[in-house]
Design a protein around this motif. Structure first.
Motif, PDB file in Angstrom:
ATOM      1  N   SER A  38       0.962  -1.111  -0.045  1.00  0.00           N
ATOM      2  CA  SER A  38      -0.113   0.085   0.089  1.00  0.00           C
ATOM      3  C   SER A  38       0.885   1.170  -0.085  1.00  0.00           C
ATOM      4  O   SER A  38       1.955   1.219   0.490  1.00  0.00           O
ATOM      5  CB  SER A  38      -0.962   0.067   1.212  1.00  0.00           C
ATOM      6  OG  SER A  38      -0.214   0.102   2.323  1.00  0.00           O
ATOM      7  N   ASP A  39       0.124   2.357  -0.278  1.00  0.00           N
ATOM      8  CA  ASP A  39       0.978   3.709  -0.505  1.00  0.00           C
ATOM      9  C   ASP A  39      -0.052   4.941  -0.312  1.00  0.00           C
ATOM     10  O   ASP A  39      -0.285   5.689  -1.007  1.00  0.00           O
ATOM     11  CB  ASP A  39       1.561   3.830  -1.940  1.00  0.00           C
ATOM     12  CG  ASP A  39       2.612   5.008  -2.061  1.00  0.00           C
ATOM     13  OD1 ASP A  39       3.085   5.761  -0.959  1.00  0.00           O
ATOM     14  OD2 ASP A  39       2.953   5.356  -3.062  1.00  0.00           O
ATOM     15  N   GLY A  44       5.071   6.801  -4.090  1.00  0.00           N
ATOM     16  CA  GLY A  44       5.638   6.395  -5.303  1.00  0.00           C
ATOM     17  C   GLY A  44       5.657   7.424  -6.529  1.00  0.00           C
ATOM     18  O   GLY A  44       6.474   7.248  -7.315  1.00  0.00           O
ATOM     19  N   LYS A  45       4.701   8.401  -6.441  1.00  0.00           N
ATOM     20  CA  LYS A  45       4.600   9.343  -7.530  1.00  0.00           C
ATOM     21  C   LYS A  45       5.893  10.458  -7.295  1.00  0.00           C
ATOM     22  O   LYS A  45       6.067  10.951  -8.232  1.00  0.00           O
ATOM     23  CB  LYS A  45       3.321  10.050  -7.287  1.00  0.00           C
ATOM     24  CG  LYS A  45       1.989   9.177  -7.663  1.00  0.00           C
ATOM     25  CD  LYS A  45       0.839   9.717  -7.648  1.00  0.00           C
ATOM     26  CE  LYS A  45      -0.412   9.072  -8.092  1.00  0.00           C
ATOM     27  NZ  LYS A  45      -1.631   9.703  -7.711  1.00  0.00           N
ATOM     28  N   PRO A  48      11.556   9.863  -9.158  1.00  0.00           N
ATOM     29  CA  PRO A  48      11.884   9.907 -10.440  1.00  0.00           C
ATOM     30  C   PRO A  48      11.711   8.709 -11.288  1.00  0.00           C
ATOM     31  O   PRO A  48      11.800   7.499 -10.896  1.00  0.00           O
ATOM     32  CB  PRO A  48      13.433  10.338 -10.267  1.00  0.00           C
ATOM     33  CG  PRO A  48      13.621  10.873  -8.997  1.00  0.00           C
ATOM     34  CD  PRO A  48      12.557   9.780  -8.252  1.00  0.00           C
ATOM     35  N   ALA A  49      11.503   8.839 -12.634  1.00  0.00           N
ATOM     36  CA  ALA A  49      11.421   7.624 -13.433  1.00  0.00           C
ATOM     37  C   ALA A  49      12.712   6.962 -13.588  1.00  0.00           C
ATOM     38  O   ALA A  49      13.865   7.499 -13.423  1.00  0.00           O
ATOM     39  CB  ALA A  49      10.917   8.335 -14.789  1.00  0.00           C
ATOM     40  N   ARG A  50      12.682   5.717 -13.583  1.00  0.00           N
ATOM     41  CA  ARG A  50      13.941   4.969 -13.671  1.00  0.00           C
ATOM     42  C   ARG A  50      14.444   5.129 -14.719  1.00  0.00           C
ATOM     43  O   ARG A  50      13.993   4.717 -15.897  1.00  0.00           O
ATOM     44  CB  ARG A  50      13.415   3.459 -13.377  1.00  0.00           C
ATOM     45  CG  ARG A  50      14.662   2.528 -13.325  1.00  0.00           C
ATOM     46  CD  ARG A  50      14.382   1.159 -12.624  1.00  0.00           C
ATOM     47  NE  ARG A  50      15.538   0.182 -12.580  1.00  0.00           N
ATOM     48  CZ  ARG A  50      15.602  -1.002 -12.097  1.00  0.00           C
ATOM     49  NH1 ARG A  50      14.269  -1.530 -11.683  1.00  0.00           N
ATOM     50  NH2 ARG A  50      16.547  -1.636 -11.995  1.00  0.00           N
ATOM     51  N   PRO A  51      15.545   5.192 -15.158  1.00  0.00           N
ATOM     52  CA  PRO A  51      16.612   5.470 -16.628  1.00  0.00           C
ATOM     53  C   PRO A  51      16.302   4.077 -17.329  1.00  0.00           C
ATOM     54  O   PRO A  51      16.596   2.963 -16.723  1.00  0.00           O
ATOM     55  CB  PRO A  51      17.915   5.797 -15.930  1.00  0.00           C
ATOM     56  CG  PRO A  51      17.873   6.125 -14.608  1.00  0.00           C
ATOM     57  CD  PRO A  51      16.653   5.343 -13.914  1.00  0.00           C
ATOM     58  N   ALA A 101      14.763   7.689  -0.316  1.00  0.00           N
ATOM     59  CA  ALA A 101      14.442   9.136   0.235  1.00  0.00           C
ATOM     60  C   ALA A 101      12.834   9.361   0.094  1.00  0.00           C
ATOM     61  O   ALA A 101      12.463  10.083   0.851  1.00  0.00           O
ATOM     62  CB  ALA A 101      15.208   9.896  -0.680  1.00  0.00           C
ATOM     63  N   ALA A 102      12.184   8.915  -0.901  1.00  0.00           N
ATOM     64  CA  ALA A 102      10.985   9.039  -1.019  1.00  0.00           C
ATOM     65  C   ALA A 102      10.058   8.441   0.140  1.00  0.00           C
ATOM     66  O   ALA A 102       9.171   8.883   0.574  1.00  0.00           O
ATOM     67  CB  ALA A 102      10.200   8.611  -2.284  1.00  0.00           C
ATOM     68  N   GLU A 103      10.560   7.275   0.488  1.00  0.00           N
ATOM     69  CA  GLU A 103       9.987   6.524   1.641  1.00  0.00           C
ATOM     70  C   GLU A 103      10.047   7.461   2.785  1.00  0.00           C
ATOM     71  O   GLU A 103       9.305   7.208   3.712  1.00  0.00           O
ATOM     72  CB  GLU A 103      10.251   5.252   1.501  1.00  0.00           C
ATOM     73  CG  GLU A 103      10.106   4.230   0.371  1.00  0.00           C
ATOM     74  CD  GLU A 103       8.693   4.608  -0.255  1.00  0.00           C
ATOM     75  OE1 GLU A 103       8.001   4.796   0.581  1.00  0.00           O
ATOM     76  OE2 GLU A 103       8.664   4.354  -1.353  1.00  0.00           O
TER      77      GLU A 103
END
Length: 482
Positions: A38-39, A44-45, A48-51, A101-103
Protein backbone atom coordinates in the motif's frame (compact mmCIF):
# COMPACT_ATOMS: atom_id res chain seq x y z
CA UNK A 1 -6.02 16.63 31.89
CA UNK A 2 -7.38 13.09 31.98
CA UNK A 3 -10.63 11.34 32.66
CA UNK A 4 -10.69 7.73 33.80
CA UNK A 5 -13.71 5.56 34.53
CA UNK A 6 -13.51 2.12 36.12
CA UNK A 7 -16.00 -0.60 37.07
CA UNK A 8 -15.20 -3.95 38.65
CA UNK A 9 -17.51 -6.83 37.75
CA UNK A 10 -17.30 -10.50 37.09
CA UNK A 11 -17.51 -10.97 33.34
CA UNK A 12 -18.12 -14.33 31.77
CA UNK A 13 -15.12 -15.85 29.98
CA UNK A 14 -16.92 -15.57 26.66
CA UNK A 15 -16.97 -11.78 26.91
CA UNK A 16 -13.24 -11.60 27.34
CA UNK A 17 -12.78 -14.08 24.51
CA UNK A 18 -14.97 -12.04 22.19
CA UNK A 19 -13.08 -8.88 23.07
CA UNK A 20 -9.76 -10.58 22.39
CA UNK A 21 -10.99 -11.80 19.02
CA UNK A 22 -12.23 -8.30 18.16
CA UNK A 23 -8.89 -6.85 19.16
CA UNK A 24 -7.09 -9.36 16.98
CA UNK A 25 -9.40 -8.45 14.10
CA UNK A 26 -8.58 -4.75 14.58
CA UNK A 27 -4.87 -5.50 14.66
CA UNK A 28 -5.18 -7.65 11.54
CA UNK A 29 -7.07 -4.92 9.70
CA UNK A 30 -4.48 -2.35 10.71
CA UNK A 31 -1.72 -4.65 9.53
CA UNK A 32 -3.44 -5.12 6.19
CA UNK A 33 -3.82 -1.36 5.82
CA UNK A 34 -0.11 -0.89 6.51
CA UNK A 35 1.02 -3.66 4.17
CA UNK A 36 4.16 -2.82 2.21
CA UNK A 37 2.23 -2.90 -1.06
CA UNK A 38 0.00 0.00 0.00
CA UNK A 39 1.02 3.61 -0.52
CA UNK A 40 -1.40 5.88 1.38
CA UNK A 41 0.85 8.94 1.03
CA UNK A 42 1.49 8.27 -2.69
CA UNK A 43 5.26 8.43 -2.24
CA UNK A 44 5.67 6.27 -5.33
CA UNK A 45 4.66 9.28 -7.42
CA UNK A 46 7.54 11.24 -5.90
CA UNK A 47 10.18 8.83 -7.23
CA UNK A 48 11.85 9.93 -10.50
CA UNK A 49 11.40 7.70 -13.52
CA UNK A 50 13.88 4.85 -13.61
CA UNK A 51 16.46 5.41 -16.37
CA UNK A 52 16.10 3.27 -19.44
CA UNK A 53 12.70 1.81 -18.60
CA UNK A 54 10.85 0.40 -21.55
CA UNK A 55 7.20 1.26 -22.02
CA UNK A 56 4.89 -0.62 -19.69
CA UNK A 57 7.56 -1.71 -17.22
CA UNK A 58 6.51 -1.51 -13.57
CA UNK A 59 7.80 1.51 -11.66
CA UNK A 60 8.98 -0.59 -8.73
CA UNK A 61 11.40 -2.58 -10.90
CA UNK A 62 9.78 -5.91 -10.08
CA UNK A 63 10.35 -7.14 -13.62
CA UNK A 64 13.38 -7.01 -15.88
CA UNK A 65 13.00 -3.77 -17.86
CA UNK A 66 15.92 -4.41 -20.20
CA UNK A 67 15.62 -7.68 -22.13
CA UNK A 68 18.73 -8.70 -24.07
CA UNK A 69 18.76 -7.11 -27.54
CA UNK A 70 18.16 -9.17 -30.66
CA UNK A 71 21.21 -10.61 -32.36
CA UNK A 72 20.66 -8.59 -35.55
CA UNK A 73 20.21 -5.22 -33.81
CA UNK A 74 22.00 -2.26 -35.39
CA UNK A 75 23.13 0.32 -32.87
CA UNK A 76 23.19 4.05 -33.30
CA UNK A 77 24.11 6.52 -30.60
CA UNK A 78 20.53 6.64 -29.26
CA UNK A 79 20.25 2.86 -28.97
CA UNK A 80 23.64 2.61 -27.26
CA UNK A 81 22.76 5.29 -24.71
CA UNK A 82 19.31 3.83 -23.98
CA UNK A 83 20.67 0.37 -23.34
CA UNK A 84 23.54 1.72 -21.24
CA UNK A 85 21.17 3.72 -19.03
CA UNK A 86 18.81 0.77 -18.72
CA UNK A 87 21.37 -1.87 -17.80
CA UNK A 88 23.98 0.15 -15.93
CA UNK A 89 24.08 -0.85 -12.23
CA UNK A 90 25.15 2.65 -11.20
CA UNK A 91 21.88 4.18 -12.39
CA UNK A 92 19.94 1.39 -10.67
CA UNK A 93 21.73 2.08 -7.38
CA UNK A 94 21.08 5.82 -7.41
CA UNK A 95 17.46 5.30 -8.48
CA UNK A 96 16.99 2.92 -5.54
CA UNK A 97 18.47 5.61 -3.27
CA UNK A 98 15.84 8.03 -4.59
CA UNK A 99 13.17 5.46 -3.66
CA UNK A 100 14.62 5.31 -0.13
CA UNK A 101 14.42 9.12 0.10
CA UNK A 102 10.80 9.06 -1.09
CA UNK A 103 9.85 6.53 1.58
CA UNK A 104 11.52 8.74 4.19
CA UNK A 105 9.07 11.46 3.17
CA UNK A 106 6.28 8.99 3.92
CA UNK A 107 7.78 8.23 7.31
CA UNK A 108 7.91 11.94 8.12
CA UNK A 109 4.26 12.35 7.08
CA UNK A 110 3.26 9.42 9.30
CA UNK A 111 4.30 11.43 12.37
CA UNK A 112 1.29 13.72 11.84
CA UNK A 113 -1.23 10.87 12.25
CA UNK A 114 -2.37 9.20 15.47
CA UNK A 115 -1.10 5.79 16.47
CA UNK A 116 -3.27 2.97 17.82
CA UNK A 117 -1.73 0.13 19.81
CA UNK A 118 -3.41 -2.99 21.13
CA UNK A 119 -2.30 -5.28 23.89
CA UNK A 120 -3.22 -8.77 25.12
CA UNK A 121 -1.87 -10.41 28.25
CA UNK A 122 -2.38 -13.72 30.02
CA UNK A 123 -0.55 -15.09 33.01
CA UNK A 124 -0.59 -16.98 36.29
CA UNK A 125 0.35 -15.71 39.72
CA UNK A 126 1.01 -17.32 43.10
CA UNK A 127 0.34 -15.49 46.32
CA UNK A 128 0.12 -16.90 49.88
CA UNK A 129 0.15 -20.41 48.56
CA UNK A 130 -2.74 -19.80 46.21
CA UNK A 131 -2.60 -19.92 42.43
CA UNK A 132 -4.43 -17.36 40.33
CA UNK A 133 -4.75 -16.30 36.71
CA UNK A 134 -4.75 -12.92 35.02
CA UNK A 135 -5.99 -11.88 31.64
CA UNK A 136 -6.12 -8.45 30.10
CA UNK A 137 -6.63 -6.48 26.91
CA UNK A 138 -6.30 -2.83 25.95
CA UNK A 139 -6.49 -0.37 23.12
CA UNK A 140 -4.48 2.84 23.26
CA UNK A 141 -4.69 5.85 20.94
CA UNK A 142 -1.89 8.41 21.07
CA UNK A 143 -1.74 11.54 18.95
CA UNK A 144 0.91 14.21 19.08
CA UNK A 145 -0.97 17.48 18.66
CA UNK A 146 1.71 20.15 18.92
CA UNK A 147 5.51 20.05 18.98
CA UNK A 148 6.67 23.56 17.97
CA UNK A 149 7.42 22.54 14.37
CA UNK A 150 9.60 19.47 14.94
CA UNK A 151 7.55 17.26 12.62
CA UNK A 152 7.31 19.99 9.98
CA UNK A 153 11.07 20.48 10.04
CA UNK A 154 11.62 16.73 9.75
CA UNK A 155 9.22 16.56 6.78
CA UNK A 156 10.90 19.50 5.06
CA UNK A 157 14.30 17.88 5.53
CA UNK A 158 13.03 14.62 4.04
CA UNK A 159 11.59 16.44 1.04
CA UNK A 160 14.85 18.28 0.41
CA UNK A 161 16.84 15.05 0.66
CA UNK A 162 14.47 13.55 -1.91
CA UNK A 163 15.16 16.51 -4.19
CA UNK A 164 18.89 15.94 -3.68
CA UNK A 165 18.52 12.25 -4.50
CA UNK A 166 16.61 13.08 -7.69
CA UNK A 167 19.34 15.53 -8.72
CA UNK A 168 22.01 12.93 -7.96
CA UNK A 169 20.13 10.52 -10.20
CA UNK A 170 20.20 13.11 -13.00
CA UNK A 171 23.95 13.55 -12.49
CA UNK A 172 24.56 9.80 -12.64
CA UNK A 173 22.41 9.48 -15.75
CA UNK A 174 24.40 12.20 -17.49
CA UNK A 175 27.65 10.52 -16.46
CA UNK A 176 26.56 7.17 -17.89
CA UNK A 177 25.22 8.98 -20.98
CA UNK A 178 28.62 10.60 -21.55
CA UNK A 179 30.53 7.35 -20.97
CA UNK A 180 28.27 5.58 -23.48
CA UNK A 181 28.87 8.29 -26.07
CA UNK A 182 32.62 8.13 -25.51
CA UNK A 183 32.61 4.36 -26.03
CA UNK A 184 30.32 4.65 -29.07
CA UNK A 185 32.43 7.27 -30.82
CA UNK A 186 35.56 5.38 -29.83
CA UNK A 187 34.22 2.29 -31.59
CA UNK A 188 33.22 4.35 -34.61
CA UNK A 189 36.68 5.90 -34.74
CA UNK A 190 38.26 2.44 -34.53
CA UNK A 191 36.06 1.32 -37.45
CA UNK A 192 37.14 4.32 -39.48
CA UNK A 193 40.79 3.80 -38.52
CA UNK A 194 40.60 0.21 -39.75
CA UNK A 195 39.05 1.37 -43.02
CA UNK A 196 41.86 3.90 -43.41
CA UNK A 197 44.46 1.24 -42.61
CA UNK A 198 42.96 -1.09 -45.22
CA UNK A 199 43.05 1.68 -47.80
CA UNK A 200 46.67 2.44 -46.96
CA UNK A 201 47.53 -1.24 -47.22
CA UNK A 202 45.84 -1.43 -50.61
CA UNK A 203 47.70 1.65 -51.85
CA UNK A 204 51.06 0.39 -50.63
CA UNK A 205 50.41 -2.99 -52.25
CA UNK A 206 49.69 -1.18 -55.53
CA UNK A 207 52.96 0.75 -55.15
CA UNK A 208 54.84 -2.50 -54.51
CA UNK A 209 53.35 -4.00 -57.64
CA UNK A 210 54.36 -0.95 -59.65
CA UNK A 211 57.91 -1.09 -58.24
CA UNK A 212 58.17 -4.79 -59.12
CA UNK A 213 57.03 -4.10 -62.69
CA UNK A 214 59.56 -1.31 -63.10
CA UNK A 215 62.27 -3.51 -61.64
CA UNK A 216 61.43 -6.34 -64.04
CA UNK A 217 61.54 -4.09 -67.10
CA UNK A 218 64.79 -2.55 -65.94
CA UNK A 219 63.56 0.97 -65.19
CA UNK A 220 63.53 0.49 -61.43
CA UNK A 221 66.18 -0.29 -58.85
CA UNK A 222 66.27 -3.01 -56.20
CA UNK A 223 66.24 -0.26 -53.56
CA UNK A 224 62.86 1.00 -54.85
CA UNK A 225 61.45 -2.49 -54.68
CA UNK A 226 62.74 -3.05 -51.12
CA UNK A 227 61.42 0.30 -49.94
CA UNK A 228 58.01 -0.47 -51.43
CA UNK A 229 58.08 -3.90 -49.75
CA UNK A 230 58.93 -2.27 -46.41
CA UNK A 231 56.10 0.26 -46.79
CA UNK A 232 53.61 -2.50 -47.61
CA UNK A 233 54.75 -4.58 -44.59
CA UNK A 234 54.37 -1.52 -42.35
CA UNK A 235 50.88 -0.86 -43.72
CA UNK A 236 49.96 -4.49 -43.09
CA UNK A 237 51.22 -4.20 -39.51
CA UNK A 238 49.17 -1.02 -39.02
CA UNK A 239 46.09 -2.80 -40.33
CA UNK A 240 46.60 -5.72 -37.91
CA UNK A 241 46.93 -3.27 -35.01
CA UNK A 242 43.80 -1.43 -36.17
CA UNK A 243 41.85 -4.70 -36.17
CA UNK A 244 42.94 -5.41 -32.60
CA UNK A 245 42.05 -1.87 -31.53
CA UNK A 246 38.60 -2.27 -33.09
CA UNK A 247 37.96 -5.51 -31.21
CA UNK A 248 38.93 -3.81 -27.94
CA UNK A 249 36.72 -0.81 -28.74
CA UNK A 250 33.76 -3.11 -29.37
CA UNK A 251 34.46 -4.86 -26.05
CA UNK A 252 34.50 -1.56 -24.16
CA UNK A 253 31.28 -0.48 -25.88
CA UNK A 254 29.55 -3.75 -25.00
CA UNK A 255 30.67 -3.37 -21.38
CA UNK A 256 29.23 0.16 -21.13
CA UNK A 257 25.96 -1.17 -22.57
CA UNK A 258 25.80 -3.82 -19.84
CA UNK A 259 26.61 -6.69 -22.22
CA UNK A 260 29.41 -9.24 -22.19
CA UNK A 261 32.59 -7.95 -23.82
CA UNK A 262 32.52 -10.68 -26.46
CA UNK A 263 29.01 -9.76 -27.62
CA UNK A 264 28.87 -9.18 -31.37
CA UNK A 265 27.77 -5.62 -32.19
CA UNK A 266 26.74 -4.01 -35.47
CA UNK A 267 26.94 -0.21 -35.55
CA UNK A 268 25.10 2.20 -37.80
CA UNK A 269 27.04 4.60 -39.94
CA UNK A 270 27.88 7.51 -37.70
CA UNK A 271 25.81 10.66 -38.16
CA UNK A 272 27.73 13.94 -38.19
CA UNK A 273 26.70 17.51 -37.54
CA UNK A 274 28.82 20.22 -39.19
CA UNK A 275 30.62 22.18 -36.48
CA UNK A 276 28.70 25.28 -35.46
CA UNK A 277 30.28 28.70 -35.93
CA UNK A 278 29.09 30.47 -32.77
CA UNK A 279 31.40 28.99 -30.14
CA UNK A 280 33.13 32.31 -29.54
CA UNK A 281 30.14 33.94 -27.82
CA UNK A 282 28.26 33.93 -24.53
CA UNK A 283 30.59 31.97 -22.26
CA UNK A 284 29.15 33.85 -19.29
CA UNK A 285 25.64 32.92 -20.40
CA UNK A 286 26.64 29.26 -20.60
CA UNK A 287 28.06 29.42 -17.06
CA UNK A 288 24.87 31.04 -15.79
CA UNK A 289 22.79 28.34 -17.47
CA UNK A 290 25.00 25.64 -15.97
CA UNK A 291 24.46 27.07 -12.50
CA UNK A 292 20.75 26.74 -13.06
CA UNK A 293 20.85 23.29 -14.67
CA UNK A 294 23.74 21.27 -13.24
CA UNK A 295 22.24 18.45 -11.14
CA UNK A 296 25.28 18.34 -8.85
CA UNK A 297 24.66 21.95 -7.86
CA UNK A 298 20.93 21.33 -7.48
CA UNK A 299 21.70 18.37 -5.21
CA UNK A 300 24.08 20.47 -3.10
CA UNK A 301 21.48 23.23 -2.72
CA UNK A 302 18.81 20.71 -1.68
CA UNK A 303 21.18 19.16 0.85
CA UNK A 304 21.86 22.65 2.24
CA UNK A 305 18.13 23.27 2.67
CA UNK A 306 17.78 19.88 4.37
CA UNK A 307 20.60 20.80 6.76
CA UNK A 308 18.89 24.11 7.56
CA UNK A 309 15.63 22.24 8.25
CA UNK A 310 17.57 19.96 10.59
CA UNK A 311 18.59 23.03 12.61
CA UNK A 312 14.90 23.82 13.16
CA UNK A 313 14.26 20.20 14.11
CA UNK A 314 17.10 20.25 16.65
CA UNK A 315 15.68 23.42 18.24
CA UNK A 316 12.15 21.98 18.41
CA UNK A 317 13.44 18.81 20.06
CA UNK A 318 14.00 20.75 23.28
CA UNK A 319 10.55 22.37 23.37
CA UNK A 320 7.29 21.16 24.96
CA UNK A 321 5.09 18.51 23.35
CA UNK A 322 1.34 18.21 23.67
CA UNK A 323 -0.28 14.83 23.00
CA UNK A 324 -3.70 13.21 23.22
CA UNK A 325 -4.12 9.76 24.79
CA UNK A 326 -7.29 7.67 24.85
CA UNK A 327 -8.41 4.06 24.97
CA UNK A 328 -10.30 1.34 26.86
CA UNK A 329 -8.76 -1.53 28.80
CA UNK A 330 -10.08 -4.77 30.36
CA UNK A 331 -8.51 -6.94 32.98
CA UNK A 332 -9.56 -10.11 34.79
CA UNK A 333 -7.87 -11.34 37.97
CA UNK A 334 -9.11 -14.56 39.61
CA UNK A 335 -12.46 -14.32 37.90
CA UNK A 336 -13.02 -10.66 38.82
CA UNK A 337 -13.10 -8.38 35.80
CA UNK A 338 -12.60 -4.64 35.54
CA UNK A 339 -13.08 -2.25 32.69
CA UNK A 340 -11.70 1.25 32.36
CA UNK A 341 -11.34 3.95 29.75
CA UNK A 342 -9.00 6.91 29.54
CA UNK A 343 -9.16 10.22 27.70
CA UNK A 344 -6.65 12.93 28.39
CA UNK A 345 -3.94 15.33 27.29
CA UNK A 346 -0.33 15.10 28.31
CA UNK A 347 2.13 17.98 28.18
CA UNK A 348 5.82 17.17 28.19
CA UNK A 349 8.07 20.00 29.42
CA UNK A 350 11.77 19.35 28.85
CA UNK A 351 13.64 20.98 31.72
CA UNK A 352 17.21 19.74 31.55
CA UNK A 353 18.76 17.09 29.27
CA UNK A 354 22.43 17.58 29.98
CA UNK A 355 22.79 20.32 27.31
CA UNK A 356 21.86 17.78 24.61
CA UNK A 357 19.58 20.31 22.89
CA UNK A 358 22.26 23.01 22.97
CA UNK A 359 24.88 20.87 21.31
CA UNK A 360 22.37 19.29 18.98
CA UNK A 361 21.54 22.74 17.61
CA UNK A 362 25.21 23.72 17.41
CA UNK A 363 26.03 20.50 15.58
CA UNK A 364 23.18 21.02 13.12
CA UNK A 365 24.33 24.59 12.47
CA UNK A 366 27.88 23.39 11.81
CA UNK A 367 26.59 20.76 9.36
CA UNK A 368 24.64 23.50 7.61
CA UNK A 369 27.84 25.51 7.23
CA UNK A 370 29.59 22.45 5.82
CA UNK A 371 26.86 22.06 3.20
CA UNK A 372 27.01 25.78 2.38
CA UNK A 373 30.77 25.56 1.77
CA UNK A 374 30.33 22.42 -0.31
CA UNK A 375 27.61 24.12 -2.38
CA UNK A 376 29.90 27.09 -3.04
CA UNK A 377 32.76 24.79 -4.07
CA UNK A 378 30.52 23.01 -6.56
CA UNK A 379 29.29 26.36 -7.86
CA UNK A 380 32.84 27.43 -8.63
CA UNK A 381 33.69 24.03 -10.13
CA UNK A 382 30.71 24.32 -12.47
CA UNK A 383 32.11 27.54 -13.90
CA UNK A 384 35.51 25.91 -14.45
CA UNK A 385 33.94 22.84 -16.06
CA UNK A 386 32.00 24.97 -18.53
CA UNK A 387 35.02 27.12 -19.36
CA UNK A 388 37.28 24.12 -20.03
CA UNK A 389 34.64 22.25 -22.02
CA UNK A 390 33.89 25.38 -24.04
CA UNK A 391 37.55 25.91 -24.92
CA UNK A 392 37.99 22.23 -25.75
CA UNK A 393 35.03 22.31 -28.13
CA UNK A 394 36.25 25.49 -29.80
CA UNK A 395 39.66 23.86 -30.32
CA UNK A 396 38.05 20.66 -31.62
CA UNK A 397 35.99 22.69 -34.11
CA UNK A 398 39.09 24.38 -35.52
CA UNK A 399 40.88 21.03 -35.60
CA UNK A 400 38.08 19.47 -37.67
CA UNK A 401 38.34 22.23 -40.25
CA UNK A 402 42.13 22.06 -40.41
CA UNK A 403 42.10 18.26 -40.60
CA UNK A 404 39.71 18.43 -43.56
CA UNK A 405 42.09 20.81 -45.37
CA UNK A 406 45.03 18.55 -44.50
CA UNK A 407 43.25 15.51 -45.91
CA UNK A 408 42.37 17.28 -49.15
CA UNK A 409 46.00 18.41 -49.59
CA UNK A 410 47.36 14.94 -48.79
CA UNK A 411 44.99 13.32 -51.29
CA UNK A 412 46.10 15.71 -54.01
CA UNK A 413 49.77 15.17 -53.16
CA UNK A 414 49.35 11.37 -53.25
CA UNK A 415 47.63 11.52 -56.65
CA UNK A 416 50.40 13.65 -58.10
CA UNK A 417 53.16 11.43 -56.66
CA UNK A 418 51.44 8.26 -57.92
CA UNK A 419 50.99 9.74 -61.39
CA UNK A 420 54.61 10.87 -61.60
CA UNK A 421 55.88 7.47 -60.47
CA UNK A 422 53.69 5.58 -62.91
CA UNK A 423 54.85 7.92 -65.68
CA UNK A 424 58.46 7.16 -64.81
CA UNK A 425 59.41 10.70 -63.83
CA UNK A 426 59.03 10.31 -60.05
CA UNK A 427 60.83 8.21 -57.47
CA UNK A 428 59.52 5.68 -55.00
CA UNK A 429 60.42 7.79 -51.95
CA UNK A 430 58.15 10.64 -53.05
CA UNK A 431 55.30 8.20 -53.58
CA UNK A 432 55.80 6.40 -50.26
CA UNK A 433 56.07 9.68 -48.37
CA UNK A 434 52.89 10.93 -50.00
CA UNK A 435 51.06 7.73 -49.13
CA UNK A 436 52.30 7.87 -45.53
CA UNK A 437 51.18 11.49 -45.25
CA UNK A 438 47.76 10.57 -46.66
CA UNK A 439 47.33 7.72 -44.16
CA UNK A 440 48.27 10.05 -41.31
CA UNK A 441 45.87 12.74 -42.58
CA UNK A 442 43.01 10.21 -42.66
CA UNK A 443 43.66 9.15 -39.09
CA UNK A 444 43.93 12.76 -37.91
CA UNK A 445 40.62 13.63 -39.54
CA UNK A 446 38.96 10.61 -37.95
CA UNK A 447 40.34 11.52 -34.53
CA UNK A 448 39.35 15.16 -35.01
CA UNK A 449 35.75 14.19 -35.75
CA UNK A 450 35.68 11.88 -32.72
CA UNK A 451 37.10 14.61 -30.50
CA UNK A 452 34.51 17.09 -31.78
CA UNK A 453 31.57 14.78 -30.98
CA UNK A 454 32.94 13.96 -27.53
CA UNK A 455 33.75 17.63 -26.84
CA UNK A 456 30.24 18.67 -27.80
CA UNK A 457 28.81 16.10 -25.39
CA UNK A 458 31.27 17.21 -22.70
CA UNK A 459 30.09 20.81 -23.00
CA UNK A 460 26.45 19.71 -22.76
CA UNK A 461 27.30 17.70 -19.65
CA UNK A 462 29.20 20.64 -18.13
CA UNK A 463 26.13 22.82 -18.65
CA UNK A 464 23.84 20.09 -17.28
CA UNK A 465 21.78 19.59 -20.44
CA UNK A 466 23.18 16.30 -21.73
CA UNK A 467 20.20 14.22 -22.86
CA UNK A 468 18.68 12.61 -25.95
CA UNK A 469 18.01 16.00 -27.53
CA UNK A 470 21.73 16.31 -28.25
CA UNK A 471 21.56 13.22 -30.45
CA UNK A 472 18.11 13.83 -31.91
CA UNK A 473 19.18 17.28 -33.11
CA UNK A 474 22.16 15.92 -35.00
CA UNK A 475 21.84 16.15 -38.75
CA UNK A 476 22.16 12.99 -40.80
CA UNK A 477 25.37 12.14 -42.57
CA UNK A 478 27.98 9.41 -42.78
CA UNK A 479 31.60 9.50 -41.73
CA UNK A 480 33.78 9.91 -44.78
CA UNK A 481 36.41 7.18 -44.53
CA UNK A 482 38.31 8.10 -47.63
Amino acid sequence: MAKTTSRRTALPPGTILRFCLALLAIVGAAGAASDETSDPFATGKLVPARPGFSAGSPADGSQQPCPPPAANTRYGALEVVDLALCRNPGTHEVWASARVAAEQVGLAQADFLPAVDGGLSIGRQRSDGRNGSTRGASLTLSWLLFDFGARSAKLEGARQLLAAAAASLDSTVQGVFFAALQAYYGAQAARAALAAALESERASRTSLSAAEVRYQVGSGTPADRLQAQTAWSQATLNRIKAEGALRNAYGRLANVMGLDAHTSLTLDEIALTPPALNFDNDVAALIAEARRSRPELQAAEAELRAAQANVDYARAAGRPRLALHAGPSWQEVDGLSSRSSTLGLSLTLPIFAGYATTYGVRSAQARSEVQAARREGIRQQVALDVWEAYQTLATATQTVRTAADLLASAEQSERVAAGRYQAGVGNILDLLNAQSALANARLQRIQAMLDWHVSRAALARAIGTLDHRLLAAASSGALDRR
